[in-house]
Design a protein around this motif. Structure first.
Motif, PDB file in Angstrom:
ATOM      1  N   CYS A   1      34.650  44.076 -13.640  1.00  0.00           N
ATOM      2  CA  CYS A   1      33.873  43.641 -12.479  1.00  0.00           C
ATOM      3  C   CYS A   1      33.593  42.154 -12.628  1.00  0.00           C
ATOM      4  CB  CYS A   1      32.553  44.399 -12.390  1.00  0.00           C
ATOM      5  SG  CYS A   1      32.716  46.187 -12.277  1.00  0.00           S
ATOM      6  N   GLY A   2      33.518  41.430 -11.516  1.00  0.00           N
ATOM      7  CA  GLY A   2      33.220  40.010 -11.666  1.00  0.00           C
ATOM      8  C   GLY A   2      33.390  39.195 -10.404  1.00  0.00           C
ATOM      9  N   ARG A   3      33.616  37.902 -10.619  1.00  0.00           N
ATOM     10  CA  ARG A   3      33.801  36.968  -9.515  1.00  0.00           C
ATOM     11  C   ARG A   3      35.040  37.330  -8.710  1.00  0.00           C
ATOM     12  NH1 ARG A   3      34.076  31.481 -12.667  1.00  0.00           N
ATOM     13  NH2 ARG A   3      35.739  31.225 -11.108  1.00  0.00           N
ATOM     14  N   ALA A   4      34.925  37.221  -7.411  1.00  0.00           N
ATOM     15  CA  ALA A   4      36.025  37.627  -6.532  1.00  0.00           C
ATOM     16  C   ALA A   4      37.299  36.834  -6.790  1.00  0.00           C
ATOM     17  CB  ALA A   4      35.589  37.485  -5.074  1.00  0.00           C
ATOM     18  N   ASP A   5      37.175  35.526  -7.061  1.00  0.00           N
ATOM     19  CA  ASP A   5      38.379  34.712  -7.265  1.00  0.00           C
ATOM     20  C   ASP A   5      39.123  35.119  -8.539  1.00  0.00           C
ATOM     21  OD1 ASP A   5      36.138  33.682  -8.716  1.00  0.00           O
ATOM     22  OD2 ASP A   5      37.173  31.782  -9.015  1.00  0.00           O
ATOM     23  N   LEU A   6      38.382  35.497  -9.582  1.00  0.00           N
ATOM     24  CA  LEU A   6      39.023  35.931 -10.822  1.00  0.00           C
ATOM     25  C   LEU A   6      39.622  37.327 -10.669  1.00  0.00           C
ATOM     26  CD1 LEU A   6      36.378  34.710 -13.425  1.00  0.00           C
ATOM     27  CD2 LEU A   6      38.451  33.535 -12.649  1.00  0.00           C
ATOM     28  N   ILE A   7      38.905  38.213  -9.996  1.00  0.00           N
ATOM     29  CA  ILE A   7      39.426  39.571  -9.776  1.00  0.00           C
ATOM     30  C   ILE A   7      40.703  39.514  -8.939  1.00  0.00           C
ATOM     31  CG2 ILE A   7      38.962  41.821  -8.730  1.00  0.00           C
ATOM     32  CD1 ILE A   7      37.432  41.332 -11.330  1.00  0.00           C
ATOM     33  N   LYS A   8      40.801  38.568  -8.031  1.00  0.00           N
ATOM     34  CA  LYS A   8      42.013  38.425  -7.219  1.00  0.00           C
ATOM     35  C   LYS A   8      43.229  38.173  -8.103  1.00  0.00           C
ATOM     36  CE  LYS A   8      43.988  35.814  -3.349  1.00  0.00           C
ATOM     37  NZ  LYS A   8      43.769  34.731  -2.354  1.00  0.00           N
ATOM     38  N   GLU A   9      43.064  37.323  -9.114  1.00  0.00           N
ATOM     39  CA  GLU A   9      44.170  37.040 -10.035  1.00  0.00           C
ATOM     40  C   GLU A   9      44.484  38.262 -10.901  1.00  0.00           C
ATOM     41  OE1 GLU A   9      44.337  33.194 -12.040  1.00  0.00           O
ATOM     42  OE2 GLU A   9      42.560  32.602 -10.926  1.00  0.00           O
ATOM     43  N   ILE A  10      43.441  38.948 -11.353  1.00  0.00           N
ATOM     44  CA  ILE A  10      43.651  40.146 -12.170  1.00  0.00           C
ATOM     45  C   ILE A  10      44.311  41.242 -11.348  1.00  0.00           C
ATOM     46  CG2 ILE A  10      42.498  41.928 -13.543  1.00  0.00           C
ATOM     47  CD1 ILE A  10      40.292  39.831 -14.126  1.00  0.00           C
ATOM     48  N   ARG A  11      43.937  41.347 -10.082  1.00  0.00           N
ATOM     49  CA  ARG A  11      44.539  42.365  -9.200  1.00  0.00           C
ATOM     50  C   ARG A  11      46.031  42.115  -9.029  1.00  0.00           C
ATOM     51  NH1 ARG A  11      41.037  42.274  -5.510  1.00  0.00           N
ATOM     52  NH2 ARG A  11      40.028  44.273  -5.967  1.00  0.00           N
ATOM     53  N   PHE A  12      46.416  40.853  -8.865  1.00  0.00           N
ATOM     54  CA  PHE A  12      47.850  40.525  -8.740  1.00  0.00           C
ATOM     55  C   PHE A  12      48.598  40.982  -9.987  1.00  0.00           C
ATOM     56  CE2 PHE A  12      51.434  37.749  -9.659  1.00  0.00           C
ATOM     57  CZ  PHE A  12      52.173  37.838  -8.486  1.00  0.00           C
ATOM     58  N   PHE A  13      48.044  40.659 -11.156  1.00  0.00           N
ATOM     59  CA  PHE A  13      48.675  41.060 -12.418  1.00  0.00           C
ATOM     60  C   PHE A  13      48.780  42.580 -12.501  1.00  0.00           C
ATOM     61  CE2 PHE A  13      48.188  42.633 -16.743  1.00  0.00           C
ATOM     62  CZ  PHE A  13      49.211  41.974 -17.409  1.00  0.00           C
ATOM     63  N   ALA A  14      47.698  43.275 -12.190  1.00  0.00           N
ATOM     64  CA  ALA A  14      47.665  44.731 -12.353  1.00  0.00           C
ATOM     65  C   ALA A  14      48.592  45.439 -11.367  1.00  0.00           C
ATOM     66  CB  ALA A  14      46.236  45.232 -12.191  1.00  0.00           C
ATOM     67  N   ARG A  15      48.662  44.939 -10.151  1.00  0.00           N
ATOM     68  CA  ARG A  15      49.518  45.590  -9.149  1.00  0.00           C
ATOM     69  C   ARG A  15      50.979  45.565  -9.572  1.00  0.00           C
ATOM     70  NH1 ARG A  15      47.746  44.340  -2.890  1.00  0.00           N
ATOM     71  NH2 ARG A  15      45.843  45.599  -2.884  1.00  0.00           N
ATOM     72  N   HIS A  16      51.376  44.513 -10.252  1.00  0.00           N
ATOM     73  CA  HIS A  16      52.792  44.360 -10.585  1.00  0.00           C
ATOM     74  C   HIS A  16      53.125  44.794 -12.004  1.00  0.00           C
ATOM     75  CE1 HIS A  16      53.611  42.513  -6.742  1.00  0.00           C
ATOM     76  NE2 HIS A  16      52.537  41.782  -6.909  1.00  0.00           N
ATOM     77  N   THR A  17      52.115  45.124 -12.792  1.00  0.00           N
ATOM     78  CA  THR A  17      52.381  45.622 -14.143  1.00  0.00           C
ATOM     79  C   THR A  17      51.959  47.075 -14.311  1.00  0.00           C
ATOM     80  OG1 THR A  17      50.279  44.694 -14.939  1.00  0.00           O
ATOM     81  CG2 THR A  17      52.266  43.343 -15.208  1.00  0.00           C
ATOM     82  N   GLY A  18      51.100  47.590 -13.440  1.00  0.00           N
ATOM     83  CA  GLY A  18      50.879  49.016 -13.324  1.00  0.00           C
ATOM     84  C   GLY A  18      49.887  49.718 -14.216  1.00  0.00           C
ATOM     85  N   PRO A  19      48.868  49.057 -14.794  1.00  0.00           N
ATOM     86  CA  PRO A  19      47.907  49.790 -15.636  1.00  0.00           C
ATOM     87  C   PRO A  19      46.789  50.434 -14.811  1.00  0.00           C
ATOM     88  CG  PRO A  19      47.347  47.470 -15.659  1.00  0.00           C
ATOM     89  CD  PRO A  19      48.581  47.608 -14.787  1.00  0.00           C
ATOM     90  N   SER A  20      47.155  51.127 -13.735  1.00  0.00           N
ATOM     91  CA  SER A  20      46.170  51.598 -12.759  1.00  0.00           C
ATOM     92  C   SER A  20      45.495  52.899 -13.200  1.00  0.00           C
ATOM     93  CB  SER A  20      46.840  51.802 -11.396  1.00  0.00           C
ATOM     94  OG  SER A  20      48.015  52.567 -11.539  1.00  0.00           O
TER      95      SER A  20
END
Length: 397
Positions: free
Chosen positions: A217-236
Motif C-alpha cells: 500500500c502506498g503513494r499512488a505514483d509509486l503503486i502505478k510503477e509497481i502495478r506495471f511491473f506486476a501485471r507483466h511479471t505475474g505475481p498476482s
C-alpha cells in the motif's frame, strides 16, 4: 465511519443475485459487450475488468480495505509477502541504485538484497536501525530506497518511523516499511511518513494460517510503477485467497486486541523465569524502546521472544514438552506458534550476522495465539521447568 466498521462494510458491487456475502469470482478473464468496449478498457479510457492477473473483484475489494486501514492512496495484492517485497524493489530500483536497510530484517528480505538484486547492479548497505546517524552516513548520491521492519523479525527492534521519514524527506528518497508484525490495527506507517507499507498478508491479515498473500500500500505514483511491473511479471494474488483475506479483515480488530492482550500477559508471566535470560515484548517496560513503542503503536502486538539459557539443546528439550504451542516457521495464526530463528527462518545468515541483530541459539519467537492465556502460561511454565530439570540432571551426570 470508524475503520472497524469499514473493514466489515466495504464490499465489491453486488450482482443481480443480491448476495449478502461477496461471491467468489473464480474466472481467469472477463468479457466485453463489443470490441469497442474492449479497446476502451485496454486504453484505460474507461474502467473494467480484463484478466485476473490484472484485476479481479475479490482482489480489488481486499486491496480497497487494506488501503483504508493503512491510510494510503492505492495498493496492490500479491501471491505472497516476499513477492510483494521483491516487486516493490524490482519495480522502483534500477541498475546503479543503492538501498539503505536495517540489519534487522526477515531472512528472505536479506537474501533478496544481498544475493538477488546485486545481480542487476543494485547495492545495499545495512545499518543499525536504532542509530539515525548511521542511517544518514550510509546514504550515497545513488541511494534511492530506505527499507525497514518495525517491529523487526524476530528481535522486536523498533524503528523511529517519524525520524527515518524526516531523513527520507531530506534526501528525497523512498521509505518502505514492513508492517507485518504490527498490522494496520496497531500502527499505520504512512501516518509517520512512509511511502510504501508492505505486508505478508499470510500472517495476521489472514490470521488463521490458511492461505498465502502479500500486499503493498502506498503513494499512488509509486503503486502505478509497481502495478506495471506486476501485471507483466505475474505475481498476482488469486481471487480465492483475496476472498479469504477480505473476510479475515472483518475480524482483524478483534483478533489483534486479543492477540496483544494474550501476548502481554504471557510475556509478563514469563519475565524473570529462572530458565530464561530475558523476555522481550514491545509493551513491557523492560523493552529498550518501550517509550517509542508507546508512541507509535496502539498495542504491543502478538509477537514476543524469550532467550532460553543453555541454547539450542535446552530449546529443543523444552519444545518436546509443549502441549499446546505448535512448532512451525510461520506466525499469525489463531494457534500459538514457536519458532527457533537461528535454525530455521534466519539459518542462512552467518552466526555473526545473527549476533548483530540479537538472534542467539537460545532465542525463541513466540507468535501468541488466541487460546485461553491461562493455558498458555501453564504450558510454557511446565515445559521450561522440565527442560531446566533435564539440563541440570545431565550436568550432574
Amino acid at each position: 465511519m470508524k475503520k472497524q466498521t469499514k473493514a466489515i462494510r466495504i464490499q465489491a458491487e453486488r450482482s443481480q443475485n443480491r448476495e449478502h456475502s461477496v461471491p467468489l469470482y473464480l474466472t481467469s478473464s472477463f468479457t466485453f459487450d463489443d470490441v469497442e468496449q474492449g479497446r476502451a478498457i485496454f486504453a484505460e479510457e474507461m474502467e473494467g475488468n480484463i484478466y485476473s492477473r490484472y484485476m479481479n473483484p475479490n482482489v480489488d475489494e481486499f486491496v480497497e480495505k487494506m488501503c483504508m486501514l493503512e491510510n494510503t492512496e492505492d495498493g496492490l495484492a500479491f501471491a505472497s509477502g516476499m513477492a510483494a517485497n521483491f516487486a516493490a524493489m524490482a519495480a522502483l530500483l534500477q541498475q546503479g541504485d543503492h538501498v539503505v536497510a536495517s540489519k534487522a530484517l526477515f531472512g528472505s528480505a536479506i537474501q533478496i538484497l544481498s544475493k538477488i538484486t546485486p545481480k542487476w547492479g543494485i547495492t545495499c548497505t545495512y545499518v543499525d536501525g536504532h542509530d539515525l546517524e548511521e542511517w544518514e552516513k550510509a546514504i550515497q548520491p545513488n541511494t534511492k530506497f530506505l527499507f525497514c521492519e518495525s517491529p523487526s523479525n524476530p528481535g522486536l527492534d523498533l524503528i523511529d518511523l517519524e525520524a527515518i521519514a524526516q531523513l527520507k524527506a531530506k534526501y528525497n528518497l523512498i521509505l518502505a516499511v514492513d508492517n507485518c508484525f504490527a498490522t494496520p490495527v496497531i500502527q499505520t506507517p504512512a501516518d509517520w511518513g512512509a511511502d510504501l507499507v508492505i505486508h505478508s498478508a499470510t500472517k495476521y491479515i489472514d490470521g488463521q494460517g490458511r492461505v498465502l498473500g502479500g500486499v503493498v500500500c502506498g503513494r499512488a505514483d509509486l503503486i502505478k510503477e509497481i502495478r506495471f511491473f506486476a501485471r507483466h511479471t505475474g505475481p498476482s494474488m488469486s481471487p480465492f485467497n483475496a476472498w479469504i483475506m477480505s473476510k479475515s479483515l472483518e475480524l482483524i480488530h478483534l483478533r489483534m486486541e486479543k492477540h496483544s492482550d494474550n501476548a502481554m500477559k504471557l510475556a509478563t508471566a514469563l519475565e524473570g523465569n529462572e530458565a530464561l535470560n530475558f523476555v522481550k515484548y514491545p509493551f513491557l517496560t523492560s523493552h529498550p524502546q518501550y517509550e517509542l513503542a508507546k508512541k507509535q503503536m496502539k498495542m504491543g502486538g502478538a509477537i514476543m521472544t524469550m532467550d532460553v539459557k543453555g541454547g539450542f539443546a535446552v530449546v529443543n528439550e523444552m519444545s518436546k514438552h509443549l502441549k499446546i504451542a505448535s512448532i512451525s516457521p510461520n506466525l499469525g495464526d489463531t494457534r500459538t506458534i514457536i519458532t527457533h530463528p537461528a535454525s530455521t527462518t534466519h539459518s542462512k545468515l552467518s552466526k555473526e550476522q545473527r549476533a548483530e541483530v540479537g538472534i542467539t541459539d537460545g532465542l525463541v519467537r513466540i507468535a501468541v495465539g488466541l487460546e485461553a492465556v491461562e493455558d498458555l502460561i501453564a504450558d510454557f511454565e511446565q515445559a521450561l521447568a522440565k527442560a531446566l530439570a533435564t539440563t541440570l540432571e545431565s550436568a550432574e551426570a
